[in-house]
Design an enzyme around this catalytic site. Structure first.
Site, PDB file in Angstrom:
ATOM      1  N   GLU A 146       0.829  -1.210   0.000  1.00  0.00           N
ATOM      2  CA  GLU A 146       0.000   0.000   0.000  1.00  0.00           C
ATOM      3  C   GLU A 146       0.863   1.260   0.000  1.00  0.00           C
ATOM      4  OE1 GLU A 146      -0.524  -2.619   1.854  1.00  0.00           O
ATOM      5  OE2 GLU A 146      -2.483  -3.338   1.194  1.00  0.00           O
ATOM      6  N   HIS A 188     -10.915  -4.488  10.242  1.00  0.00           N
ATOM      7  CA  HIS A 188     -11.525  -4.210   8.945  1.00  0.00           C
ATOM      8  C   HIS A 188     -12.729  -3.286   9.075  1.00  0.00           C
ATOM      9  CE1 HIS A 188      -9.575  -8.107   7.735  1.00  0.00           C
ATOM     10  NE2 HIS A 188      -9.504  -7.544   6.557  1.00  0.00           N
TER      11      HIS A 188
HETATM   12  C1  LIG Z   1      -2.223  -4.506   4.398  1.00  0.00           C
HETATM   13  C2  LIG Z   1      -3.198  -5.384   3.710  1.00  0.00           C
HETATM   14  N1  LIG Z   1      -3.461  -5.187   2.400  1.00  0.00           N
HETATM   15  C3  LIG Z   1      -4.361  -5.963   1.759  1.00  0.00           C
HETATM   16  C4  LIG Z   1      -5.012  -6.962   2.435  1.00  0.00           C
HETATM   17  C5  LIG Z   1      -6.061  -7.782   1.716  1.00  0.00           C
HETATM   18  N2  LIG Z   1      -5.578  -9.144   1.491  1.00  0.00           N
HETATM   19  C6  LIG Z   1      -5.874 -10.143   2.335  1.00  0.00           C
HETATM   20  S1  LIG Z   1      -5.149 -11.581   1.901  1.00  0.00           S
HETATM   21  C7  LIG Z   1      -4.436 -10.889   0.523  1.00  0.00           C
HETATM   22  C8  LIG Z   1      -3.552 -11.714  -0.361  1.00  0.00           C
HETATM   23  C9  LIG Z   1      -2.311 -12.203   0.323  1.00  0.00           C
HETATM   24  O1  LIG Z   1      -1.628 -13.104  -0.485  1.00  0.00           O
HETATM   25  P1  LIG Z   1      -0.402 -13.972   0.029  1.00  0.00           P
HETATM   26  O2  LIG Z   1       0.434 -13.159   0.979  1.00  0.00           O
HETATM   27  O3  LIG Z   1       0.284 -14.560  -1.133  1.00  0.00           O
HETATM   28  O4  LIG Z   1      -1.054 -15.113   0.948  1.00  0.00           O
HETATM   29  P2  LIG Z   1      -2.059 -16.295   0.493  1.00  0.00           P
HETATM   30  O5  LIG Z   1      -3.426 -15.771   0.619  1.00  0.00           O
HETATM   31  O6  LIG Z   1      -1.704 -16.684  -0.880  1.00  0.00           O
HETATM   32  O7  LIG Z   1      -1.866 -17.403   1.487  1.00  0.00           O
HETATM   33  C10 LIG Z   1      -4.792  -9.539   0.424  1.00  0.00           C
HETATM   34  C11 LIG Z   1      -4.359  -8.654  -0.669  1.00  0.00           C
HETATM   35  C12 LIG Z   1      -4.710  -7.129   3.807  1.00  0.00           C
HETATM   36  N3  LIG Z   1      -5.294  -8.090   4.561  1.00  0.00           N
HETATM   37  N4  LIG Z   1      -3.805  -6.337   4.421  1.00  0.00           N
END
Ligand SMILES: Cc1ncc(C[n+]2csc(CCOP(=O)(O)OP(=O)(O)O)c2C)c(N)n1
Ligand SMILES: [Mg+2]
Lengths: 417, 362
Positions: free
Chosen positions: B91, B160
């Protein structure tokens, strides 16, 4: 005497000057420089280094690739590992369904990533501190979190240790040294380093799980850098499952993945087949021994594939072909691979499997119906734990609520508290 | 306070409405097109991208996935990779990149999956986007929009569910809008995109899927709502209810219930939190002599706190028959359990209760 001392001091300086002067032409004196001069002007490219290879023990079908790699794990541990991987799967199926039926608001499955959870959990001691991201329920299960505890958290009922404060799957357990999951991505990484710093004088290590998507957060950079400069016994365990919700790894980073970053931070690094539970175990074991002995960080990148949707809010068919998913489900699936290995050693068979599945199904359904019947935390608790000692203005809110309920209590499901 | 004649008047008024509805059953309002807030935001983005090729969108999952809440649906297909950009999960990084692009003359729309995650980027929003015009002595402006869902959704707990209205409204250099319905969403977002200054657009996840009428005017691609102007959502003369975003709905529901008891509440939809339209509030209070502010955010240093302080500092203070009252979210982090979550947010019953207390009616 004063004169004598200053003379000696001056002499020392000039001596080191002579040394530097002698080597200056070949050896750079820039602070921190560990290299030589060159007269060749050329790019260092991604392809200038060989990519870090993937360590594995089992082949795609679960066959032992090299008989000398036979793990030195007891049969009991091997079976616990397999059982937990399988039960995790069954729990995911049932809790996912319960979200679809509107019983809980949210859920995340771990399909395809079971080996990363269980292989790493088995290599650690219960004393070691775990920071998860959210998709590591298997680690907690291996440590002894019961099905009832999982269900109670998802329902936010009276027996949830989190008192209904956190979203489903944001588990935590002080007894099991598992820090409560926090939603903002990447925040766990520097926190894990801080905890590891605090534990430097013990034999404990900290393991910190994160996704390859989270590795893009600035927090990940801070964590890698500090862990190396402060010398912290922390294992960074990246579950690289190919996607961050819909974002594929090709859009998340360039270069040699997450492991490729490790050496440039001065961190010892391993890359492992995350669908091979034995390889994950060995890698984590090596990392734990190194981190606790040397008081240094280790980075592990486990390559795997997220077979399920990101969460119950996601429909992955809109960004990846169904065939891609079914390919991973049918070939190289971690649980199937491991089962094949156990069967080849005569430790498992179809009958065991059926028994285990029946037992797991029964256990989870029972936990679910129990969890649903339990009351919710009392409404008064909403005002607790904002501070250690409840300040007056919060007490007033609580009292106002009490008065409100005296008047309007009949409109609320007071009986369910 | 509310006299018998008041009640008769009210009945007459509603009779009038019934008659006029019958007489003009094809009137504009009845035939108005319904549109969800999501589609209204989407059409604002679409129209502004067509109008000005400097406008582009970036954020997590905004392209192929159409946005976490589908606000950017279809835009990547229409405008392509160059103007709808999926970012890695950083972000602070993409807010900085968007800020830099704005400094260089583009008009970025930076989507946060939720404003809860914009906390990772708040240094870019405040220290850079908001202050650069001033610090560069007016030489570098930052025409950028930071947008995404804000405040409480459902069942997603403390991390959230926070309302950032007060946070951003605090900062000079920023403009802050907080749309309630579809017309608000479209008109304010379009104005935000055209604005030469950085604008924070605080949307509400629960309202995304709700349909509201769109006037012909609002459907046009020239439709703009001025930033800094509130709207009287429902006129009334006994008490003023002022709110933004989802809390406007809470006030309208409360006003409906109060009407049944002969109390005519005037509901002000703030639309903008910075600048805040204190004139509209003042005029209303001069008429009604009572004020209740309603918001989902926390009480301390909140939007209601600001409004009450401004009234206190002005002549309108003498027009108040009773101390003004704030109704806010409970002063605790948002709990997850549904039964606790509902109790942590203002409900129409809370507003009705407060109004009855102020007006001393049973
Ligand atoms: C700071 C922040 N930005 C965005 C999100 C929204 N979000 C939740 S899970 C996710 C994807 C994360 O992907 P990854 O780290 O590869 O983990 P995976 O879900 O593949 O296990 C996002 C963008 C969040 N929770 N926190
Ligand atoms: Mg991932």
């Amino acid at each position: 005497m004063g004169l004598n001392r200053s003379l000696r001091f001056a002499f020392n300086i000039s001596k080191s000057w002579i040394q530097i002067y002698k080597t200056y032409s070949t050896c750079p004196k820039f602070p921190g420089a560990k290299t030589t001069f060159t007269n060749q002007l050329q790019f260092t490219e991604t392809s200038s280094y060989a990519p870090i290879p993937i360590f594995r023990i089992l082949g795609p079908k679960g066959e032992l690739l090299n008989s000398s790699d036979e793990p030195k794990l007891s049969e009991e541990i091997l079976l616990k590992m397999y059982k937990d991987m399988t039960v995790l799967n069954v729990m995911d199926k049932i809790l996912y369904e319960s979200q679809r039926q509107g019983r809980i608001s949210f859920y995340m499955t771990s399909y395809g990533e079971e080996a990363t959870h269980i292989g790493s959990a088995a290599a650690l001691d219960l004393d070691d501190l775990v920071y998860g991201q959210y998709r590591e329920a298997g680690v907690l299960m291996y440590r002894g979190f019961t099905l009832q505890q999982f269900v109670d958290q998802c329902y936010g009922n009276i027996d949830d240790k989190g008192r209904g404060r956190q979203m489903p799957v944001h588990y935590g357990s002080k007894d099991l040294n598992y820090v409560t999951i926090s939603s903002p991505l990447g925040t766990q990484l520097p926190q894990a380093v801080g905890s590891a710093y605090a534990l430097k004088d013990t034999n404990r290590v900290v393991i910190c799980y994160f996704g390859e998507g989270s590795a893009s957060e600035g927090d990940a950079h801070a964590a890698f850098n500090f862990s190396a400069t402060l010398g912290c016994p922390v294992i960074f365990f990246c579950r690289n499952n190919g996607y961050a919700i819909s974002t594929p790894v090709e859009e998340q980073y360039r270069g040699d993945g997450i492991a490729g970053k490790g050496p440039s931070y001065g961190i010892n690094t391993l890359r492992v087949d995350g669908n091979d539970v034995l390889a994950v175990y060995e890698a984590t074991k090596l990392a734990k021994d190194f981190a606790s002995k040397e008081k240094k960080p280790v980075l592990i990148e486990a390559l795997t594939y997220r077979v399920g949707d990101h969460s119950t809010s996601d429909d992955s068919s809109s960004y990846r072909p169904k065939e891609e998913v079914s390919d991973w489900l049918n070939n190289d699936y971690p649980t199937k691979k491991f089962r094949h290995y156990l069967e080849s050693r005569g430790l498992w068979n179809e009958e065991h499997e059926e028994q285990l599945l029946a037992q797991a199904n029964k256990g989870i359904l029972a936990a679910l119906s129990n969890g649903e019947k339990k009351k919710k935390p009392k409404w008064t608790e909403m005002y607790e734990d904002v501070y250690k000692f409840m300040p007056l203005h919060i007490k007033k809110q609580q009292d106002a609520m009490k008065d409100h309920l005296k008047k309007y209590g009949k409109y609320y499901p007071i009986d369910s508290f | 306070m509310v006299s018998k004649s008041g009640r008769t008047l009210l009945n007459l008024a509603s009779l009038n409405r019934v008659i006029s509805k019958r007489a003009f059953s094809n009137s504009k309002t009845l035939a108005a097109k319904q549109m969800t807030v999501r589609d209204a935001l989407n059409s604002a983005l679409d129209e502004e991208m067509t109008r000005d090729e400097k406008v582009f969108i970036l954020g997590e999952e905004v392209a192929q996935y159409d946005g976490a809440y589908k606000v950017t649906r279809g835009l990547w297909k229409k405008y392509g990779d160059k103007r709808v950009i999926d970012t890695p999960i950083t972000e602070m990084g993409f807010a900085g990149i968007a800020t830099g692009a704005a400094m260089a003359g583009l008009r970025p729309v930076c989507e946060f999956m939720t404003f809860n995650f914009a906390m990772q980027a708040i240094d870019q929003i405040i220290n850079s986007a908001a202050k650069t015009f001033y610090m560069s002595a007016g030489r570098v402006n930052v025409p950028i929009v930071f947008r995404g869902p804000n405040g409480a959704a459902a069942g997603v707990a403390a991390q959230h569910s926070q309302c950032y209205g007060a946070w951003y409204a605090h900062c000079p250099g920023l403009k802050v809008v907080s749309p309630y319905n579809s017309e608000d969403a479209k008109g304010l977002l379009k104005s935000a995109i055209r604005d030469p200054d950085p604008v924070v657009c605080l949307e509400n996840e629960i309202l995304y899927g709700v349909q509201y009428p769109m006037s012909d005017e609002a459907l046009s691609s020239d439709f703009l709502l001025p930033i800094g102007k509130a709207k009287i959502e429902r006129p009334g003369k006994h008490i003023t209810l002022v709110a933004h975003s989802k809390a406007v709905e809470t006030c309208l529901d409360a006003a409906k219930e109060l009407a049944g008891k002969g109390i005519e509440a005037e509901v002000i939809n703030l639309r903008s939190l910075r600048p805040i339209d204190i004139d509209t509030i003042t005029k209303s209070v001069v008429k009604t002599n009572h004020l209740v502010s309603v918001e989902q955010g926390w009480p301390t240093c909140g939007i209601g706190a600001e409004i009450l302080a401004r009234l206190m500092e002005s002549e309108v203070f003498y027009h108040l028959d009773q101390p003004a009252v704030r109704i806010t979210g409970a002063d605790v982090p948002m709990p997850y359990t549904q039964s606790l979550e509902v109790a942590a947010l203002p409900r129409p019953a809370d507003v009705v209760d407060a109004v009855k207390r102020l007006l001393k009616v049973k």
